[in-house]
Design a protein around this motif. Structure first.
Motif, mmCIF file in Angstrom:
data_model
loop_
_atom_site.group_PDB
_atom_site.id
_atom_site.type_symbol
_atom_site.label_atom_id
_atom_site.label_comp_id
_atom_site.label_asym_id
_atom_site.label_seq_id
_atom_site.Cartn_x
_atom_site.Cartn_y
_atom_site.Cartn_z
ATOM 1 N N MET A 74 3.590 -6.056 5.418
ATOM 2 C CA MET A 74 3.920 -5.491 4.333
ATOM 3 C C MET A 74 2.574 -5.771 3.348
ATOM 4 S SD MET A 74 8.006 -6.620 4.436
ATOM 5 C CE MET A 74 8.454 -5.240 3.142
ATOM 6 N N ARG A 75 1.768 -6.857 3.245
ATOM 7 C CA ARG A 75 1.098 -6.829 2.329
ATOM 8 C C ARG A 75 -0.395 -6.221 2.785
ATOM 9 N NH1 ARG A 75 -0.318 -12.522 -0.476
ATOM 10 N NH2 ARG A 75 1.744 -11.749 -1.157
ATOM 11 N N ALA A 76 -0.536 -6.184 4.199
ATOM 12 C CA ALA A 76 -1.776 -5.611 4.816
ATOM 13 C C ALA A 76 -1.745 -4.248 5.211
ATOM 14 C CB ALA A 76 -2.387 -6.602 5.952
ATOM 15 N N ILE A 77 -0.569 -3.775 5.375
ATOM 16 C CA ILE A 77 -0.445 -2.456 6.141
ATOM 17 C C ILE A 77 0.073 -1.503 5.009
ATOM 18 C CG2 ILE A 77 0.281 -1.040 8.006
ATOM 19 C CD1 ILE A 77 0.071 -3.505 9.710
ATOM 20 N N GLU A 78 -0.317 -0.517 4.648
ATOM 21 C CA GLU A 78 0.482 0.374 3.782
ATOM 22 C C GLU A 78 1.408 0.968 3.940
ATOM 23 O OE1 GLU A 78 0.640 2.546 0.246
ATOM 24 O OE2 GLU A 78 -1.169 1.377 0.850
ATOM 25 N N ALA A 79 1.657 1.289 5.373
ATOM 26 C CA ALA A 79 3.321 1.785 5.883
ATOM 27 C C ALA A 79 4.179 1.057 5.796
ATOM 28 C CB ALA A 79 3.001 2.295 7.305
ATOM 29 N N PHE A 80 3.960 -0.321 5.565
ATOM 30 C CA PHE A 80 5.094 -1.192 5.577
ATOM 31 C C PHE A 80 4.996 -1.875 4.000
ATOM 32 C CE2 PHE A 80 3.671 -2.103 10.106
ATOM 33 C CZ PHE A 80 4.748 -1.082 10.722
ATOM 34 N N ARG A 81 4.281 -1.648 3.094
ATOM 35 C CA ARG A 81 4.302 -1.999 1.703
ATOM 36 C C ARG A 81 5.536 -1.790 1.248
ATOM 37 N NH1 ARG A 81 -1.332 -1.597 0.039
ATOM 38 N NH2 ARG A 81 -2.374 -2.723 1.419
ATOM 39 N N LYS A 82 6.016 -3.031 0.530
ATOM 40 C CA LYS A 82 7.240 -2.674 -0.334
ATOM 41 C C LYS A 82 7.353 -1.742 -1.205
ATOM 42 C CE LYS A 82 8.077 -7.942 -0.310
ATOM 43 N NZ LYS A 82 8.325 -9.079 -1.136
ATOM 44 N N SER A 83 8.324 -1.083 -1.159
ATOM 45 C CA SER A 83 8.692 0.303 -1.619
ATOM 46 C C SER A 83 9.363 0.049 -3.239
ATOM 47 C CB SER A 83 9.480 1.272 -0.850
ATOM 48 O OG SER A 83 10.541 0.682 -0.505
ATOM 49 N N GLY A 84 10.159 -1.024 -3.039
ATOM 50 C CA GLY A 84 10.972 -1.105 -4.489
ATOM 51 C C GLY A 84 12.329 -0.529 -3.969
ATOM 52 N N TYR A 85 12.587 0.087 -3.063
ATOM 53 C CA TYR A 85 13.992 0.633 -2.779
ATOM 54 C C TYR A 85 15.057 -0.496 -2.069
ATOM 55 C CZ TYR A 85 11.977 5.208 -3.415
ATOM 56 O OH TYR A 85 11.727 6.231 -3.906
ATOM 57 N N PRO A 86 16.065 -0.565 -2.701
ATOM 58 C CA PRO A 86 17.117 -1.591 -1.940
ATOM 59 C C PRO A 86 17.500 -1.318 -0.685
ATOM 60 C CG PRO A 86 18.184 -0.046 -3.389
ATOM 61 C CD PRO A 86 16.832 0.240 -3.470
ATOM 62 N N GLY A 87 17.453 -2.364 -0.051
ATOM 63 C CA GLY A 87 17.840 -2.387 1.637
ATOM 64 C C GLY A 87 16.469 -2.324 2.410
ATOM 65 N N GLN A 88 15.134 -2.028 1.765
ATOM 66 C CA GLN A 88 14.200 -1.820 2.791
ATOM 67 C C GLN A 88 13.990 -3.278 3.763
ATOM 68 O OE1 GLN A 88 10.253 -2.205 0.696
ATOM 69 N NE2 GLN A 88 9.275 -1.408 2.491
ATOM 70 N N ARG A 89 13.940 -3.040 5.060
ATOM 71 C CA ARG A 89 13.842 -4.383 5.939
ATOM 72 C C ARG A 89 12.242 -4.502 6.324
ATOM 73 N NH1 ARG A 89 12.424 -2.598 10.906
ATOM 74 N NH2 ARG A 89 12.875 -0.316 11.551
ATOM 75 N N ALA A 90 12.059 -5.516 6.580
ATOM 76 C CA ALA A 90 10.873 -6.161 7.039
ATOM 77 C C ALA A 90 10.510 -5.599 8.478
ATOM 78 C CB ALA A 90 10.818 -7.536 7.228
#
Length: 229
Positions: A157-173
Motif C-alpha cells: 500500500m506504500r509502494a504501489i499506487e493501485a493499493f495506496r490508502k484512499s481515505g475511504y472507510p472500509g478499504q481493505r489491504a
C-alpha cells in the motif's frame, strides 16, 4: 509496594530467555536496510481462532541485504493428537494423517525461536500468524513475540499506487495473490507454509526495490511500515 520474595515467576526456559534477551522491540530509525536481518514467516492452521485452533505447519526464511539463501528456508509440520478434517484442509491440504507425523509443538517452537531472534518479522497479513504464534508461545514458554514487524500488505500500500490508502472507510489491504499479480510474481505452492513464505520473501525484495526506485535512494527502516510487536 510490598514485596513477597517467596512469590516469583518461574524462570524462562533457556531458549525463551535467549530469544527475549536477543530481540530488541524496535530498530533505530534510519538504519540502512542492508544492515537489517529480516525473517519471513507463515503458518497454516486448523482455523482462525487462536483460543481453540492450532498451528499445523510453520515456515521461516531469513533474508538480509536482498539475499534469500535457498538453503535458509526452514519448515516444520506440527504434531496434532486427535486431529480431524476441517474446512481449512480444503485450503492448505494438510490431512490429519499428515500431522500425526509431525514434531511436537514445543519442539518446533524451540527450533523456531533461534531463527527469528533479533530479526524483523515479515509476513503477508502478518497479524494472524502472530496471534497464533503468541498463543502457542504463551502456552509453552509464557512469552509473546517481541520482534519489530513488517506486513507486506502494508508495504504494498506504500509502494504501489493501485493499493495506496484512499481515505475511504472500509478499504481493505490487498491479498497476497493480488500483489503478486501486479508485481508479476508467480506464487510458489500457494497455501503451504513453505510456499507462502518463499513467495512473501520474493515480494518483500520486489516491493523494497520498487520503493527505492521511487525515492531515488537506498532505503532505511524509516521508509518501511515497521511496527512494534
Amino acid at each position: 509496594m510490598i514485596s513477597f520474595p517467596w512469590i516469583s515467576r518461574s524462570p524462562l526456559p533457556p531458549v525463551a530467555r535467549a530469544y527475549c534477551d536477543g530481540t530488541p522491540k524496535r530498530l533505530p530509525r534510519k538504519t540502512p536496510l542492508d544492515q537489517v536481518r529480516f525473517v519471513v514467516i507463515d503458518a497454516e492452521t486448523t482455523g482462525f481462532d487462536p483460543l481453540k485452533d492450532s498451528i499445523l505447519s510453520l515456515a521461516a526464511a531469513p533474508l538480509q541485504a536482498g539475499v534469500l539463501p535457498l538453503n535458509g528456508l526452514r519448515s516444520w509440520l506440527v504434531y496434532q493428537r486427535g486431529a480431524h478434517l476441517t474446512e481449512a484442509v480444503q485450503v492448505h491440504g494438510i490431512l490429519p494423517s499428515d500431522t500425526r507425523l509431525g514434531e511436537a509443538q514445543a519442539r518446533v517452537l524451540e527450533e523456531f525461536l533461534p531463527v527469528i531472534t533479533g530479526a524483523v518479522l515479515v509476513g503477508h497479513h502478518l497479524a494472524f500468524d502472530v496471534r497464533m504464534l503468541d498463543a502457542a508461545l504463551e502456552y509453552h514458554f509464557k512469552i509473546r513475540l517481541q520482534n519489530p514487524m513488517l506486513d507486506t500488505a502494508a508495504l504494498a500500500m506504500r509502494a504501489i499506487e493501485a493499493f495506496r490508502k484512499s481515505g475511504y472507510p472500509g478499504q481493505r489491504a490487498p491479498t497476497l495473490d493480488e500483489v503478486c499479480t501486479l508485481c508479476g510474481i508467480s506464487p510458489l505452492e500457494r497455501h503451504t507454509a513453505a510456499g507462502d513464505t518463499f513467495t512473501t520473501a520474493e515480494l518483500l525484495m520486489v516491493l523494497s526495490a520498487r520503493l527505492a526506485r521511487q525515492l531515488g535512494r537506498p532505503l532505511t527502516t524509516s521508509d518501511l511500515p515497521i511496527d512494534r510487536a
